[in-house]
Design an enzyme around this catalytic site. Structure first.
Site, short mmCIF file in Angstrom:
data_model
loop_
_atom_site.label_atom_id
_atom_site.label_comp_id
_atom_site.label_asym_id
_atom_site.label_seq_id
_atom_site.Cartn_x
_atom_site.Cartn_y
_atom_site.Cartn_z
N ASP A 98 -7.27 -27.53 48.68
CA ASP A 98 -6.98 -27.12 47.30
C ASP A 98 -6.16 -28.20 46.59
OD1 ASP A 98 -8.07 -24.65 46.41
OD2 ASP A 98 -6.70 -23.50 47.67
N ASN A 160 -0.16 -24.72 42.47
CA ASN A 160 0.71 -25.35 43.46
C ASN A 160 0.73 -24.65 44.82
OD1 ASN A 160 2.27 -23.18 42.52
ND2 ASN A 160 4.16 -24.25 43.05
N LYS A 183 -7.75 -15.00 37.88
CA LYS A 183 -8.24 -16.31 37.47
C LYS A 183 -7.40 -17.39 38.14
CE LYS A 183 -7.52 -19.19 34.30
NZ LYS A 183 -7.68 -20.32 35.25
N SER A 185 -6.46 -21.23 39.20
CA SER A 185 -6.60 -22.49 38.49
C SER A 185 -7.93 -23.12 38.89
CB SER A 185 -5.45 -23.42 38.87
OG SER A 185 -5.73 -24.72 38.43
N GLU A 186 -8.58 -23.74 37.91
CA GLU A 186 -9.84 -24.44 38.19
C GLU A 186 -9.62 -25.54 39.22
OE1 GLU A 186 -7.97 -24.35 35.51
OE2 GLU A 186 -8.38 -25.94 34.06
N THR A 239 1.53 -22.87 28.40
CA THR A 239 0.55 -21.79 28.55
C THR A 239 1.24 -20.43 28.39
OG1 THR A 239 -0.58 -23.20 30.13
CG2 THR A 239 -1.27 -20.92 30.06
N GLU A 257 6.04 -15.86 35.54
CA GLU A 257 6.77 -16.61 36.57
C GLU A 257 6.64 -18.08 36.22
OE1 GLU A 257 8.68 -15.48 38.75
OE2 GLU A 257 8.12 -13.37 38.82
N GLY A 259 8.82 -22.07 35.36
CA GLY A 259 9.45 -23.15 36.12
C GLY A 259 10.95 -23.03 36.26
N CYS A 292 8.34 -24.13 42.12
CA CYS A 292 9.08 -23.72 40.93
C CYS A 292 10.57 -23.50 41.21
CB CYS A 292 8.48 -22.44 40.38
SG CYS A 292 8.35 -21.17 41.64
N GLU A 392 12.15 -29.93 34.19
CA GLU A 392 11.46 -29.81 35.48
C GLU A 392 10.51 -31.00 35.68
OE1 GLU A 392 8.32 -26.80 35.75
OE2 GLU A 392 9.27 -26.10 37.58
N GLY A 465 11.23 -17.17 32.90
CA GLY A 465 10.25 -16.09 32.88
C GLY A 465 10.79 -14.70 32.70
N GLU A 469 8.76 -10.39 41.12
CA GLU A 469 7.81 -10.22 42.22
C GLU A 469 8.63 -10.06 43.48
OE1 GLU A 469 5.45 -13.79 41.77
OE2 GLU A 469 4.16 -12.84 40.30
P1 NAD Z 1 -0.59 -24.18 33.50
O1 NAD Z 1 0.38 -23.33 32.76
O2 NAD Z 1 -1.19 -25.35 32.82
O3 NAD Z 1 -1.78 -23.30 34.07
C1 NAD Z 1 -1.58 -22.11 34.81
C2 NAD Z 1 -2.81 -21.25 34.70
O4 NAD Z 1 -3.01 -20.88 33.33
C3 NAD Z 1 -4.11 -21.93 35.14
O5 NAD Z 1 -4.89 -20.99 35.83
C4 NAD Z 1 -4.75 -22.30 33.81
O6 NAD Z 1 -6.17 -22.41 33.87
C5 NAD Z 1 -4.35 -21.11 32.95
N1 NAD Z 1 -4.39 -21.34 31.50
C6 NAD Z 1 -4.25 -22.51 30.82
N2 NAD Z 1 -4.30 -22.27 29.49
C7 NAD Z 1 -4.45 -20.94 29.32
C8 NAD Z 1 -4.53 -20.08 28.18
N3 NAD Z 1 -4.47 -20.56 26.94
N4 NAD Z 1 -4.67 -18.77 28.38
C9 NAD Z 1 -4.70 -18.25 29.63
N5 NAD Z 1 -4.64 -18.99 30.74
C10 NAD Z 1 -4.51 -20.34 30.60
O7 NAD Z 1 0.08 -24.63 34.85
P2 NAD Z 1 1.03 -25.82 35.13
O8 NAD Z 1 1.98 -25.99 34.00
O9 NAD Z 1 0.30 -27.00 35.62
O10 NAD Z 1 1.79 -25.15 36.38
C11 NAD Z 1 2.95 -25.65 36.85
C12 NAD Z 1 4.07 -24.73 36.40
O11 NAD Z 1 4.00 -23.50 37.12
C13 NAD Z 1 5.42 -25.32 36.68
O12 NAD Z 1 6.23 -25.22 35.54
C14 NAD Z 1 5.97 -24.43 37.78
O13 NAD Z 1 7.35 -24.35 37.80
C15 NAD Z 1 5.32 -23.12 37.48
N6 NAD Z 1 5.30 -22.26 38.66
C16 NAD Z 1 6.08 -21.13 38.67
C17 NAD Z 1 6.14 -20.31 39.80
C18 NAD Z 1 7.00 -19.07 39.84
O14 NAD Z 1 6.73 -18.20 40.64
N7 NAD Z 1 8.04 -18.96 39.03
C19 NAD Z 1 5.38 -20.64 40.92
C20 NAD Z 1 4.60 -21.79 40.88
C21 NAD Z 1 4.57 -22.59 39.74
#
Ligand code: NAD
Length: 491
Positions: A98, A160, A183, A185-186, A239, A257, A259, A292, A392, A465, A469
Site C-alpha cells: 500500500d 498512512n 472510501k 484512499s486511491e 479536505t 481525525e 493531524g 498523526c 505538521e 479534529g 475513536e
Molecule cells: P487527504 O485529506 O488529502 O485525503 C484523505 C481522504 O479524503 C482520501 O481518501 C481522499 O481521497 C479523500 N478526499 C479528498 N478530497 C475529498 C473531498 N473533497 N471530499 C471527500 N473526500 C475527499 O489526506 P492527507 O492530507 O494526505 O492525509 C494526511 C493527514 O491525515 C495528515 O494530516 C495526518 O495527520 C492525518 N491523519 C490523522 C489521523 C488521526 O487519526 N487523527 C490518522 C492518520 C492520518
C-alpha cells in the site's frame, strides 16, 4: 524474528458493492510503488453512480444488520478479528505494498488492528441502551432513552495506515448496528480488499460493508449523499474543511481525525535511557514519521538538553532506511513524490529559519534513488514559532526545542493550533499531574505508557479534529439518542 515475505505482486482491486465485485469504475488510478517509483497496479476508481449504488446496498445492509441480534453481531465481529490474525502475514504484505511501511512496523500493526475489532465485537451485545430516566411520576409518565444506530455511515480514510484506520472506524460503527460505505484512499486500496473479503467470510452480510476506492470526487459524492447519515473522516485539514462545509448544508454529523504536532516534554529528572530511544523512534523511524499522533516536537529541559539532542541524533543515524520488505529495515519510504517535495521543502526552510541540523536532512540516492526515501532528520535549537515547530511535516523530521521552566514547557506545548497527543517524561508524579491537566490535547501519555490503545478514547481538539475513536466513547459516536415518554396515567 520477522517473517520473510517476498511476493510483491499487489492483489486485484475491485469495488465491493453489496455482494458484487466491480472490476471497472469511472476511471483508473495508476498506483506507484514508493519503493521503486514504478506503476505496480491499476486501481478502478468509483464514480458518482458507483457511490449511489454502494449507498443503496448499504441501506439494504442496514435493514438486515440493525435487526441482527447483538450476540450475533458480536459473533461475526469476533470471527473477523480471528480471521485478521490468521491472515497476519498477508496484511503485513499488503501494508508494505500500500504505502511502503516497513515489515518491522507492520508486524506489530496487524495485531494492534485486530485488537480494535475484538474490542468492539465485545460491545456489540452490550451497546448502552439508554436509561430509564423517569419512573412513574406524579403525572403518570414513564420516560426512557433509546440509543439508535444512524444507518449508513460514510467512512473516508487516508493512506498512512489503511488497516489500522479501517479497524478504528468500521467495528465500532457495526457494533452499534450501522452499515458502512468505505472510501479508502486511491493511493492505498490493497488492505481494504482483504478486509472486505474476510468480513464476508466472517458472515457479515453483503451490503453491511461496502468498499469503493476513489478520489476526491467519489469522497464528495459520499459526503453529499442524502442517505449517508454520518461521516467519519481521517485525513488532512484541507479536505476536512471541505467535508465539514458540505456536511453543514444538511447538518450531517461529522467526526474528524486530523493531524498533530504533538509535544514530547523531557524534564531534567526523566529516565533518559527510556526517553531518548522512545523520542527518536516514535518521531523519525516508525512509519517514516507519517503518523498523526507521533511526538514530532521534543521539548527538552536545559539541564538534559545537550544529552537529549546528541542521544536522539545518534539513534536517528543508526536507523536503516530501505526496502520495507527487508527484516533489517527500520523505516521505508514516504508515500509518494509529492510527499518528498513537501518534506524536503520544509527541511530547506528549517535551515533558513536557523534550526541546527544534527541528523539526516536529505533524500537518499544510490540504490534508493528511484524511491521516496528520506533520511531520519533531526533539527535542534528550533524556534518554537518557526514553521518546523508549528506545522505538521508528516515525514521523518523531528524538531527539538529547549526550555527552562515547567510553565514555559506548557506554553510551548500548547502554542500550535493542534491538540492531538502529548507525552511527558518525569519521575515527579505531582509535576506529571499538573502538566497533564494543562496540556490541551486529546490524550497525554506519561513516561513509557503505550500510545493508541483501543481501551482509551483517541481524538483531537482544535485543528486535530472532532470526536473520538476507541473506548466506549468511540462506540457512542455511532449512536443517536431518542427520548421517549409514555403517558398512561389514570384517565
Ligand atoms: P487527504 O485529506 O488529502 O485525503 C484523505 C481522504 O479524503 C482520501 O481518501 C481522499 O481521497 C479523500 N478526499 C479528498 N478530497 C475529498 C473531498 N473533497 N471530499 C471527500 N473526500 C475527499 O489526506 P492527507 O492530507 O494526505 O492525509 C494526511 C493527514 O491525515 C495528515 O494530516 C495526518 O495527520 C492525518 N491523519 C490523522 C489521523 C488521526 O487519526 N487523527 C490518522 C492518520 C492520518
Amino acid at each position: 524474528m520477522t517473517a520473510v515475505i517476498s511476493d510483491r505482486v499487489p492483489p486485484a482491486v475491485t469495488l465491493r458493492i453489496g455482494g458484487e465485485r466491480r472490476t471497472k469504475g469511472a476511471s483508473v488510478f495508476n498506483h506507484v510503488s514508493p519503493v521503486t517509483g514504478s506503476v505496480d497496479a491499476e486501481i478502478p476508481l468509483a464514480g458518482v453512480a458507483d457511490i449511489d449504488d454502494a449507498v443503496a446496498a448499504a441501506q439494504e445492509g442496514f435493514e438486515i444488520w440493525r435487526r441482527t441480534p447483538g450476540t450475533e453481531r458480536a459473533r461475526k465481529l469476533f470471527a473477523l478479528a480471528e480471521l485478521i490474525d490468521a491472515n497476519h502475514e498477508e496484511f503485513m504484505r499488503l501494508g508494505m505494498l500500500d504505502n511502503g511501511t516497513a515489515v518491522t512496523t507492520m508486524v506489530t500493526m496487524v495485531p494492534a488492528a485486530s485488537s480494535w475489532v475484538r474490542y468492539y465485537a465485545g460491545w456489540a451485545d452490550k451497546v448502552p441502551q439508554g436509561r430509564v430516566n423517569t419512573t412513574v411520576m406524579s403525572e403518570g409518565e414513564l420516560g426512557y432513552t433509546l440509543r439508535q444506530p444512524y444507518g449508513v455511515i460514510g467512512v473516508i480514510i487516508t493512506w498512512n495506515a489503511p488497516l489500522m484506520s479501517l479497524c478504528m472506524k468500521i467495528p465500532a460503527a457495526l457494533a452499534a448496528g450501522n452499515s458502512v460505505v468505505v472510501k479508502p484512499s486511491e493511493m492505498t486500496p490493497f488492505s481494504a480488499m482483504l478486509f472486505a473479503d474476510l468480513a464476508a467470510q466472517a458472515g457479515i452480510p453483503d451490503g453491511v460493508i461496502n468498499v469503493v476506492p476513489g478520489d476526491a470526487e467519489a469522497g464528495s459524492a459520499l459526503v453529499g449523499h442524502p442517505d449517508v447519515k454520518l461521516i467519519t473522516f481521517t485525513g488532512g485539514p484541507i479536505t476536512a474543511r471541505k467535508i465539514t462545509a458540505q456536511c453543514a448544508e444538511t447538518f450531517k454529523p461529522v467526526l474528524l481525525e486530523l493531524g498533530g504536532k504533538s509535544a514530547n516534554l523531557i524534564f531534567d529528572d526523566a529516565n533518559l535511557d527510556e526517553a531518548i530511544p522512545h523520542a527518536a523512534f516514535s518521531s523519525v523511524a516508525a512509519m517514516a514519521g507519517q503518523g498523526c499522533a507521533f511526538p514530532t516536537r521534543v521539548l527538552a529541559q536545559r539541564g538534559v538538553y545537550d544529552q537529549v539532542v546528541s542521544g536522539i541524533a545518534q539513534a536517528a543515524k543508526s536507523y536503516v532506511v530501505g526496502d520495507p520488505f527487508e527484516s533489517t529495515t527500520t523505516l521505508g519510504p514516504v508515500v509518494n513524490e509529492a510527499a518528498v517535495e513537501r518534506i524536503t521543502g520544509m527541511i530547506d526552510r528549517a535551515h533558513l529559519e536557523g534550526a541546527r541540523l544534527v541528523a539526516g536532512g536529505s533524500r537518499l540516492g544510490g540504490e534508493l534513488k528511484n524511491g521516496c526515501f528520506i533520511s531520519p532528520t533531526v533539527f535542534a535549537d528550533v524556534s518554537p514559532d518557526s514553521e518546523l515547530a508549528q506545522v505538521e511535516v508528516f515525514g521523518p523530521v523531528l524538531a527539538i526545542i529547549p526550555f527552562d521552566t515547567e510553565e514555559e514547557a506548557v506554553a510551548i506545548a500548547n502554542s500550535t493550533g493542534y491538540g492531538l497527543s502529548g507525552r511527558i517524561w518525569t519521575n515527579e508524579t505531582r509535576r506529571a499531574m499538573r502538566v497533564v491537566e494543562q496540556m490541551i490535547t486529546g490524550e497525554v501519555m506519561v513516561n513509557d505508557a503505550k500510545q493508541a490503545s483501543v481501551l482509551r478514547p483517541f481524538g483531537g481538539v482544535g485543528h486535530s479534529g472532532l470526536g473520538r475513536e476507541g473506548g466506549v466513547e468511540g462506540l457512542e459516536e455511532f449512536l443517536w439518542t431518542k427520548s421517549v415518554a409514555f403517558g398512561g396515567g389514570p384517565r
